[in-house]
Design an enzyme around this catalytic site. Structure first.
Site, PDB file in Angstrom:
ATOM      1  N   ASP A 207      55.483   5.767  -3.560  1.00  0.00           N
ATOM      2  CA  ASP A 207      55.108   7.185  -3.267  1.00  0.00           C
ATOM      3  C   ASP A 207      53.658   7.346  -3.431  1.00  0.00           C
ATOM      4  O   ASP A 207      52.935   7.228  -4.649  1.00  0.00           O
ATOM      5  CB  ASP A 207      55.760   7.965  -4.358  1.00  0.00           C
ATOM      6  CG  ASP A 207      55.322   9.551  -4.192  1.00  0.00           C
ATOM      7  OD1 ASP A 207      54.523   9.933  -3.308  1.00  0.00           O
ATOM      8  OD2 ASP A 207      56.084  10.376  -4.977  1.00  0.00           O
ATOM      9  N   ASP A 208      52.895   7.079  -2.406  1.00  0.00           N
ATOM     10  CA  ASP A 208      51.241   7.043  -2.389  1.00  0.00           C
ATOM     11  C   ASP A 208      50.705   8.457  -2.645  1.00  0.00           C
ATOM     12  O   ASP A 208      50.044   9.183  -1.612  1.00  0.00           O
ATOM     13  CB  ASP A 208      50.902   6.598  -1.120  1.00  0.00           C
ATOM     14  CG  ASP A 208      49.249   6.231  -1.206  1.00  0.00           C
ATOM     15  OD1 ASP A 208      48.666   6.008  -2.443  1.00  0.00           O
ATOM     16  OD2 ASP A 208      48.703   5.886  -0.208  1.00  0.00           O
ATOM     17  N   GLU A 209      50.892   8.986  -3.728  1.00  0.00           N
ATOM     18  CA  GLU A 209      50.265  10.366  -4.104  1.00  0.00           C
ATOM     19  C   GLU A 209      49.379  10.193  -5.285  1.00  0.00           C
ATOM     20  O   GLU A 209      49.686   9.155  -6.257  1.00  0.00           O
ATOM     21  CB  GLU A 209      51.243  11.176  -4.457  1.00  0.00           C
ATOM     22  CG  GLU A 209      51.909  11.706  -3.442  1.00  0.00           C
ATOM     23  CD  GLU A 209      53.042  12.884  -3.541  1.00  0.00           C
ATOM     24  OE1 GLU A 209      52.702  13.949  -3.306  1.00  0.00           O
ATOM     25  OE2 GLU A 209      53.851  12.447  -3.982  1.00  0.00           O
ATOM     26  N   TYR A 210      48.393  10.971  -5.640  1.00  0.00           N
ATOM     27  CA  TYR A 210      47.724  10.904  -6.827  1.00  0.00           C
ATOM     28  C   TYR A 210      46.950   9.536  -7.273  1.00  0.00           C
ATOM     29  O   TYR A 210      46.628   9.412  -8.596  1.00  0.00           O
ATOM     30  CB  TYR A 210      48.467  11.405  -8.068  1.00  0.00           C
ATOM     31  CG  TYR A 210      49.501  12.563  -7.881  1.00  0.00           C
ATOM     32  CD1 TYR A 210      48.803  13.899  -7.587  1.00  0.00           C
ATOM     33  CD2 TYR A 210      50.881  12.742  -7.725  1.00  0.00           C
ATOM     34  CE1 TYR A 210      49.398  15.051  -7.049  1.00  0.00           C
ATOM     35  CE2 TYR A 210      51.739  13.581  -7.434  1.00  0.00           C
ATOM     36  CZ  TYR A 210      51.015  14.711  -7.314  1.00  0.00           C
ATOM     37  OH  TYR A 210      51.505  15.857  -6.691  1.00  0.00           O
TER      38      TYR A 210
END
Length: 305
Positions: free
Chosen positions: A164-167
């Site tokens: 999950d490539d967030e934040y």
């Protein structure tokens, strides 16, 4: 514009505890053999659980009224983090106290799900420190992080890893911006390390659009990919068969039952093989869950406290 993804609370994730990178060379702990679940026809159902607030065991409390099969096939521990060690200038795998508690208590938090036939996957998410899946400075750096991931899967008897490539906040702490090869190197190394485990893609962020580099396309190395926008329909932009894609995404208790049912109906009618849900909590959500199980499996959902 849709509001992206989760309304997540990162309090525990950002309050760094003493838990840091997994020591390498650990002895693998093998998960308990999965007992055959009653047969169920229809798409794979996925449940993300925010373990800062909720128990993984909630995933196993839902069965189909007709036949008794598990409602959910994959349970996702949300979430570990990719952190940045400013001393070594390297990405490191981090577990907040709640994730660590789940892993340390795998016998009571993970094995009961696996014994029902539910696979348990660890999601890994950015943590505002500049480290992400898309900015490893070298192939070796990506491979080193891939080994941390696969060692974790082996140590705790997990069934795979979710990206999950967030934040990530690329550029923080002097880190680089996303590059073309980083995620390809990471996924390639991880698949080599764990050929028979799940690798899934939460289809968001710079990594999700960087799946090909140097003549290598890693799309086929994923088992699943899903839409990250709850309450919507969006086919992930990855070259996987429909059986491995979830264009539907719902937040349980946050997406209306009518929308959840409509998305499930469309999943079946258009021949997609996965249905994604987020934020399963400890309340009796059988009405919300039944809204989509009736469309996916022709059955209401039964909740067992």
């Amino acid at each position: 514009m849709f509001t992206p993804v989760r309304s997540r609370i990162r309090t525990a994730a950002l309050a760094l505890s003493a838990i840091t990178a997994l020591a390498l060379g650990v002895t693998a702990t093998t998960g308990a053999a999965a007992a055959p679940a009653p047969a169920k026809q229809g798409p794979t159902s996925v449940a993300y659980v925010e373990v800062n607030n909720n128990s993984m065991l909630n995933v196993g409390k839902y069965t189909l009224a007709n036949g008794g099969g598990n409602v959910f096939d994959v349970a996702v521990i949300f979430a570990a983090n990719i952190n940045y060690d400013t001393g070594t200038k390297a990405a490191t795998l981090y577990f907040n106290e709640n994730v660590q508690r789940v892993l340390d208590n795998a016998a009571t938090q993970i094995r009961p799900l696996q014994q029902k036939g539910i696979r348990v996957v660890l999601s890994v998410l950015g943590n505002h420190q500049g480290a992400g899946f898309a900015n490893f400075p070298s192939q070796q750096a990506a491979s080193t992080f891939a080994k941390q991931l696969s060692d974790t899967v082996a140590k705790y008897g997990l069934d795979g890893i979710d990206f999950d490539d967030e934040y990530a906040d690329y550029g923080n702490n002097g880190t680089g911006q996303p590059n073309a090869g980083s995620f390809v190197y990471l996924v390639s190394a991880l698949r080599a390390n764990m050929p028979d485990k799940i690798i899934s893609l939460y289809n968001i962020g710079p990594a999700a659009s960087r799946l090909s580099y140097g003549g290598v396309d890693v799309s086929s190395r994923f088992d699943y990919a899903w839409n990250p926008y709850y309450g919507t329909w969006q086919v992930p932009g990855i070259a996987l068969p429909k059986s491995k894609l979830s264009p539907a995404a719902v937040e349980i208790g946050g997406t209306s039952q009518g929308t959840a049912a409509a998305l499930a109906r469309r999943t079946v009618s258009e021949g997609y093989g996965v249905y994604l849900t987020y934020n399963l909590d400890g309340a009796d959500r059988s009405a919300d869950v039944s809204a989509f199980t009736r469309e996916l499996y022709g059955s209401d959902a039964h909740y067992t406290p």
